[in-house]
Design a protein around this motif. Sequence first.
Motif, PDB file in Angstrom:
ATOM      1  N   GLY A 204      13.322  -6.538   0.831  1.00 36.50           N
ATOM      2  CA  GLY A 204      12.874  -6.046   2.126  1.00 36.50           C
ATOM      3  C   GLY A 204      11.448  -5.549   2.023  1.00 36.50           C
ATOM      4  N   ILE A 205      10.683  -5.679   3.123  1.00 36.84           N
ATOM      5  CA  ILE A 205       9.286  -5.253   3.162  1.00 36.84           C
ATOM      6  C   ILE A 205       9.149  -4.172   4.226  1.00 36.84           C
ATOM      7  CG2 ILE A 205       6.894  -5.994   3.493  1.00 36.84           C
ATOM      8  CD1 ILE A 205       7.835  -8.858   2.831  1.00 36.84           C
ATOM      9  N   PHE A 206       8.632  -3.019   3.831  1.00 38.43           N
ATOM     10  CA  PHE A 206       8.484  -1.883   4.752  1.00 38.43           C
ATOM     11  C   PHE A 206       7.032  -1.628   5.158  1.00 38.43           C
ATOM     12  CE2 PHE A 206      12.109  -1.150   1.928  1.00 38.43           C
ATOM     13  CZ  PHE A 206      13.136  -1.001   2.846  1.00 38.43           C
ATOM     14  N   ALA A 207       6.091  -2.057   4.355  1.00 38.86           N
ATOM     15  CA  ALA A 207       4.666  -1.899   4.673  1.00 38.86           C
ATOM     16  C   ALA A 207       3.899  -3.023   4.016  1.00 38.86           C
ATOM     17  CB  ALA A 207       4.140  -0.550   4.174  1.00 38.86           C
TER      18      ALA A 207
ATOM     19  N   ALA B 122       5.960   0.891  -4.147  1.00 37.39           N
ATOM     20  CA  ALA B 122       4.877   0.937  -3.159  1.00 37.39           C
ATOM     21  C   ALA B 122       3.548   0.985  -3.877  1.00 37.39           C
ATOM     22  CB  ALA B 122       5.049   2.153  -2.246  1.00 37.39           C
ATOM     23  N   VAL B 123       2.493   0.607  -3.164  1.00 37.09           N
ATOM     24  CA  VAL B 123       1.143   0.581  -3.732  1.00 37.09           C
ATOM     25  C   VAL B 123       0.204   1.402  -2.860  1.00 37.09           C
ATOM     26  CG1 VAL B 123      -0.831  -0.878  -4.362  1.00 37.09           C
ATOM     27  CG2 VAL B 123       1.498  -1.689  -4.784  1.00 37.09           C
ATOM     28  N   ALA B 124      -0.633   2.205  -3.516  1.00 38.26           N
ATOM     29  CA  ALA B 124      -1.688   2.961  -2.834  1.00 38.26           C
ATOM     30  C   ALA B 124      -2.984   2.796  -3.609  1.00 38.26           C
ATOM     31  CB  ALA B 124      -1.317   4.439  -2.724  1.00 38.26           C
ATOM     32  N   HIS B 125      -4.107   2.874  -2.897  1.00 38.41           N
ATOM     33  CA  HIS B 125      -5.433   2.751  -3.499  1.00 38.41           C
ATOM     34  C   HIS B 125      -6.254   3.991  -3.148  1.00 38.41           C
ATOM     35  CE1 HIS B 125      -5.122  -1.706  -4.260  1.00 38.41           C
ATOM     36  NE2 HIS B 125      -4.185  -1.554  -3.333  1.00 38.41           N
ATOM     37  N   GLY B 126      -7.242   4.293  -3.985  1.00 41.51           N
ATOM     38  CA  GLY B 126      -8.118   5.420  -3.689  1.00 41.51           C
ATOM     39  C   GLY B 126      -9.303   5.467  -4.634  1.00 41.51           C
TER      40      GLY B 126
ATOM     41  N   ARG C  67       6.700   4.662   5.953  1.00 42.32           N
ATOM     42  CA  ARG C  67       6.020   5.218   7.125  1.00 42.32           C
ATOM     43  C   ARG C  67       4.731   5.946   6.746  1.00 42.32           C
ATOM     44  NH1 ARG C  67      10.117   9.933   9.142  1.00 42.32           N
ATOM     45  NH2 ARG C  67       8.638  10.061  10.886  1.00 42.32           N
ATOM     46  N   HIS C  68       4.482   6.175   5.441  1.00 39.28           N
ATOM     47  CA  HIS C  68       3.279   6.883   5.002  1.00 39.28           C
ATOM     48  C   HIS C  68       2.070   5.952   5.061  1.00 39.28           C
ATOM     49  CE1 HIS C  68       6.299   9.741   3.631  1.00 39.28           C
ATOM     50  NE2 HIS C  68       5.323  10.626   3.562  1.00 39.28           N
ATOM     51  N   HIS C  69       1.052   6.378   5.793  1.00 38.80           N
ATOM     52  CA  HIS C  69      -0.068   5.511   6.119  1.00 38.80           C
ATOM     53  C   HIS C  69      -0.875   5.055   4.906  1.00 38.80           C
ATOM     54  CE1 HIS C  69       0.688   6.120  10.296  1.00 38.80           C
ATOM     55  NE2 HIS C  69       0.286   7.375  10.335  1.00 38.80           N
ATOM     56  N   ILE C  70      -0.863   5.812   3.829  1.00 39.51           N
ATOM     57  CA  ILE C  70      -1.703   5.489   2.681  1.00 39.51           C
ATOM     58  C   ILE C  70      -1.249   4.204   1.995  1.00 39.51           C
ATOM     59  CG2 ILE C  70      -0.375   6.791   0.973  1.00 39.51           C
ATOM     60  CD1 ILE C  70      -4.249   6.474   1.219  1.00 39.51           C
ATOM     61  N   LEU C  71       0.006   3.817   2.174  1.00 41.12           N
ATOM     62  CA  LEU C  71       0.567   2.700   1.416  1.00 41.12           C
ATOM     63  C   LEU C  71       0.115   1.358   1.988  1.00 41.12           C
ATOM     64  CD1 LEU C  71       4.195   4.037   0.933  1.00 41.12           C
ATOM     65  CD2 LEU C  71       2.269   4.187  -0.666  1.00 41.12           C
ATOM     66  N   THR C  72      -0.404   0.510   1.110  1.00 40.76           N
ATOM     67  CA  THR C  72      -0.757  -0.843   1.525  1.00 40.76           C
ATOM     68  C   THR C  72       0.435  -1.787   1.401  1.00 40.76           C
ATOM     69  OG1 THR C  72      -1.541  -1.371  -0.709  1.00 40.76           O
ATOM     70  CG2 THR C  72      -3.175  -0.547   0.858  1.00 40.76           C
ATOM     71  N   HIS C  73       1.366  -1.488   0.511  1.00 40.88           N
ATOM     72  CA  HIS C  73       2.567  -2.288   0.320  1.00 40.88           C
ATOM     73  C   HIS C  73       3.739  -1.341   0.068  1.00 40.88           C
ATOM     74  CE1 HIS C  73      -0.826  -4.756  -1.031  1.00 40.88           C
ATOM     75  NE2 HIS C  73      -0.111  -5.826  -0.800  1.00 40.88           N
ATOM     76  N   CYS C  74       4.903  -1.722   0.550  1.00 42.21           N
ATOM     77  CA  CYS C  74       6.127  -0.993   0.211  1.00 42.21           C
ATOM     78  C   CYS C  74       7.287  -1.977   0.300  1.00 42.21           C
ATOM     79  CB  CYS C  74       6.353   0.184   1.158  1.00 42.21           C
ATOM     80  SG  CYS C  74       7.815   1.184   0.732  1.00 42.21           S
ATOM     81  N   TYR C  75       8.043  -2.079  -0.798  1.00 47.32           N
ATOM     82  CA  TYR C  75       9.096  -3.075  -0.914  1.00 47.32           C
ATOM     83  C   TYR C  75      10.384  -2.469  -1.470  1.00 47.32           C
ATOM     84  CZ  TYR C  75       5.401  -6.701  -0.788  1.00 47.32           C
ATOM     85  OH  TYR C  75       4.352  -7.532  -0.439  1.00 47.32           O
TER      86      TYR C  75
END
Length: 394
Positions: free
Chosen positions: A173-176, A326-330, A303-311
């Motif tokens: 499943g893909i959430f973001a 999930a993946v986040a960048h910064g 639902r967290h905006h920072i995430l580019t991907h969530c599976y």
Amino acid sequence: MIGNPSLRSGAFAAKMARMSAATAISHTDEINARILAISEDRIAGFVREPMREIARACELPVDLVIERIRAMLQAGTIRRVRQTLMATDLAPGALVAWEVDPDRLDAAFETMFQHDPFSGHVVLRSTDAATAGSQYKLWTTLKVPHGFSMRKHADYLRDRVGAKHYRLMPARGIFALGVGHTRRKSMEPGAKADATAEMHAVRSVKLTELEWRVLMALKREFFPDEITENLWEPRAREADLPLPVFFEVAESLDERKVIGRFSTFLEHVKPTATGERVTRFNALFHWAVPAGREIEAGREIGRHHILTHCYWREGGPEFNHVNVMAVAHGTDRDLVRAHKAAIDDHLREIDMPFSYTNVFWGGRSEIKPSEIAPAAYAEWCRSTGIDPESMRGE
């Protein structure tokens, strides 16, 4: 000695021209930032006039939008412009963790990046301490077109690079899914949508020959001189179709939810031509939530905006049975950690237990679109000296 005024004015003009050119390709320039905040991941689905949609949303003239996107693409600030697809529905795919001896790691990385059209993201990852799965340093995405075996392809890659072991982790499943680095730069830890994320359940979508013709023309990257108001008429000719038919097929594919978004992808790993970095750190977050609550947890995390991907992916015993990733960048490692801590706190607040969590930090990274067409896979097999029939399976 004061010097020749005309020479001084000429040097000043040259300096101003260089500064103006740098501004035109910098992702931090005010106009470019307005464009990128939309063009990175806000044009969902298939639209007939993407440049006009971007211009309308960022309230800028379309000619200026085209000029800036072209300039950033030519300079490498934008690494590609393309129509994305829900590729996991069109070709079975997985995140793959590879255990490779240190002395073979660089060569394995190059093989996956340079010589395998079906490996997309190729990343070297590390953990802050020795933990479950920390021996898996090489991570890739893999997509193998319908009718061919992802396991057989992974076995081929394992033998070619001399990997000791690999773990396939298909998305359930893909959430973001949306890489908008510009608009995420100023986000506060914990920023999230009012509603939980919807899950896109991964499914198998089969296409007709006509649909593949349109899709292959749709997804090819745009060169700078192709960035115009009229993007799709040349692609319709490429597919040997009248433009109205091309639009009809593309919009039917969009209705079937196999079209992702029209996107300008920033070069977010390496320094750009101006010496700037869009991001410095990317982090793969892991959580192990109770079996049966993966969708509930994924909707809350996604639902967290920072995430580019969530599976929803199953890590298995190699990764302490993690099932949401999930993946986040910064640009700041501590800030990325703060975003992760805020998500953890949210899960605790809503009484969503997790027995294990971890962060795999990204290092060297290369990203390219994966090939997904069955005909392309068969041709690759023949060019590699493999009988395509030997690679068939599910």
